[in-house]
Write an enzyme that holds these catalytic residues in place. Structure first.
Site, mmCIF file in Angstrom:
data_model
loop_
_atom_site.group_PDB
_atom_site.id
_atom_site.type_symbol
_atom_site.label_atom_id
_atom_site.label_comp_id
_atom_site.label_asym_id
_atom_site.label_seq_id
_atom_site.Cartn_x
_atom_site.Cartn_y
_atom_site.Cartn_z
ATOM 1 C CE LYS A 76 23.762 12.426 7.645
ATOM 2 N NZ LYS A 76 24.951 11.604 7.884
ATOM 3 C CG ASP A 80 28.273 4.559 12.685
ATOM 4 O OD1 ASP A 80 28.193 3.357 13.034
ATOM 5 O OD2 ASP A 80 27.271 5.260 12.455
HETATM 6 P P1 ADP Z 1 22.851 8.575 9.042
HETATM 7 O O1 ADP Z 1 23.840 9.499 9.688
HETATM 8 O O2 ADP Z 1 21.474 8.932 9.466
HETATM 9 O O3 ADP Z 1 23.187 7.144 9.202
HETATM 10 P P2 ADP Z 1 23.925 8.503 6.335
HETATM 11 O O4 ADP Z 1 24.804 9.662 5.983
HETATM 12 O O5 ADP Z 1 24.602 7.253 6.724
HETATM 13 O O6 ADP Z 1 22.890 8.953 7.482
HETATM 14 O O7 ADP Z 1 22.947 8.245 5.103
HETATM 15 C C1 ADP Z 1 21.869 7.336 5.167
HETATM 16 C C2 ADP Z 1 21.657 6.623 3.828
HETATM 17 O O8 ADP Z 1 21.426 7.577 2.792
HETATM 18 C C3 ADP Z 1 22.880 5.853 3.379
HETATM 19 O O9 ADP Z 1 22.879 4.545 3.887
HETATM 20 C C4 ADP Z 1 22.760 5.882 1.866
HETATM 21 O O10 ADP Z 1 21.889 4.873 1.427
HETATM 22 C C5 ADP Z 1 22.105 7.217 1.600
HETATM 23 N N1 ADP Z 1 23.095 8.263 1.274
HETATM 24 C C6 ADP Z 1 23.640 9.159 2.123
HETATM 25 N N2 ADP Z 1 24.495 9.977 1.510
HETATM 26 C C7 ADP Z 1 24.522 9.611 0.213
HETATM 27 C C8 ADP Z 1 25.220 10.078 -0.964
HETATM 28 N N3 ADP Z 1 26.059 11.121 -0.924
HETATM 29 N N4 ADP Z 1 24.983 9.442 -2.143
HETATM 30 C C9 ADP Z 1 24.123 8.407 -2.204
HETATM 31 N N5 ADP Z 1 23.441 7.914 -1.150
HETATM 32 C C10 ADP Z 1 23.622 8.492 0.057
HETATM 33 MG MG MG Z 2 24.779 6.154 8.436
#
Ligand code: ADP
Ligand code: MG
Length: 348
Positions: free
Chosen positions: A121, A226
């Site tokens: 991420k 959130d």
């Molecule tokens: P943001 O802080 O920008 O909202 P998120 O951490 O919510 O970011 O991640 C955005 C998207 O990425 C999630 O909605 C999911 O679809 C995907 N995602 C994030 N982390 C994971 C993970 N560990 N495994 C699978 N999908 C993930």
């Molecule tokens: Mg998110």
């Protein structure tokens, strides 16, 4: 911006040395003067020039000579630095497809030498709420010049610390593997965001497990802030996994109850409006909503306190900046336009 990591392998040690020099110079300069890049990189006269040309070609730095001759790091430049660090630690060896675009991040599938798949991420604070960053600049004082670098890095530090702690305490969250700059490396969750689900087989059970999760967090001193269908992943067995932690707060927060209720209401709204399961109309539901005041009466373990007492503490003061940003930084269309313009500029 697309993340093309192919050029990673074409960059020399000196190229990275210069890229790191630009990063270091950004601590005090919005645009890092060439002389400073030269002196930080310590390359012999003119040595950094060739590297800068390479970095420009790959869009890792941006040239600016409005006031003086200088460069600034692009978000891709920052990505490269983080990815390279994780590669040299042996955590990852390749970057695959992008699996998610979050509100304030880009999510990639990555792999290590053994072919194991993880999730990377990359935090991009200030992308959707550019104005909010600008509004916060005065508050950020001297550090205003690198607010997006600064905030994105803080978000990653915080997210890593919370994810690790929650995982160790048995919460259904990804396992945090490593962190560098604005990047967090974690395990891949089997499941898809709840928002993509139209029908749930046993919606009461899933609803209850969401409420149970909110309650358990609060009973350990934490509020997610959130907690919604975008940050809950659900698998075929209807098990939910919680993600996305940079905005979490302690139950000792001034607005704790309000933030707690907001999380609860998001889930009630989602189930009522999108799933067609209305908790208020289900007589078999033991409790429609958890009550904040009851939960915090017997907190059994204060993870909020533990986290502050852990390594996360050294950044605790800075985290106030992050909190001010993530809890207020709502996006506005206008801001996005502005940011798009920025990106276009960057690409030119
Ligand atoms: P943001 O802080 O920008 O909202 P998120 O951490 O919510 O970011 O991640 C955005 C998207 O990425 C999630 O909605 C999911 O679809 C995907 N995602 C994030 N982390 C994971 C993970 N560990 N495994 C699978 N999908 C993930
Ligand atoms: Mg998110």
């Amino acid at each position: 911006m697309k993340l093309d990591v192919n050029s990673l392998r074409y960059l020399s040690k000196d190229d990275f040395r210069v890229l790191t020099a630009v990063e270091m110079g950004s601590k005090n300069h919005e645009i890092v003067p060439v002389e400073l890049i030269d002196s930080i990189s310590g390359l012999k006269h003119g040595g950094s020039h060739k590297c800068i040309k390479t970095l420009l070609r790959y869009k890792l730095v941006h040239h600016d000579n409005a006031r003086y001759d200088g460069y600034r790091l692009t978000s891709m430049g920052y990505d490269y630095l983080a990815i390279r660090a994780l590669c040299s630690r042996g955590q990852i060896s390749s970057v695959g497809r992008q699996i998610g675009v979050g509100k304030e991040s880009d999510i990639f599938e990555v792999a290590n030498d053994d072919g194991e798949i993880f999730v990377l991420k990359l935090h991009r604070l200030g992308r959707t709420s550019f104005r909010a960053v600008k509004d916060k600049r005065d508050y950020l004082g001297k550090r205003k010049n690198y607010s997006w670098l600064y905030l994105s890095r803080l978000a990653a530090i915080k997210e890593y610390a919370f994810m690790k702690c929650l995982y160790e305490h048995g919460f259904p969250v990804p396992q945090a593997i490593d962190q560098n700059r604005h990047a967090v490396l974690m395990t891949l969750v089997d499941g898809k965001p709840l928002v993509q689900v139209k029908r749930i087989e046993n919606s009461r059970l899933v609803y209850e497990s969401c409420m149970d999760l909110i309650s358990r967090l609060a009973s350990k001193g934490l509020i997610h802030c959130d907690f919604n269908e975008f940050n809950l992943l659900i698998n075929d067995d209807n098990e939910v996994t919680l993600i996305d932690f940079p905005q979490m707060v302690s139950v000792a927060h001034l607005n704790a109850e309000e933030l707690f209720d907001r999380d609860v209401n998001c889930i009630i709204r989602f189930f009522s409006k999108k799933i067609g399961y209305v908790p208020e109309q289900d007589p078999d539901l033991s409790a429609i909503r958890p009550a904040f005041t009851n939960i915090i009466k017997d907190i059994d373990e204060q993870l909020d306190v533990q986290l502050v007492a852990s390594g996360y503490k050294k950044d605790a003061k800075d985290m106030k900046d992050l909190e001010a940003f993530v809890l207020n930084g709502e996006s506005e269309d206008e801001d996005e336009e502005e940011e798009e313009e920025e990106e276009k500029e960057e690409e030119e």
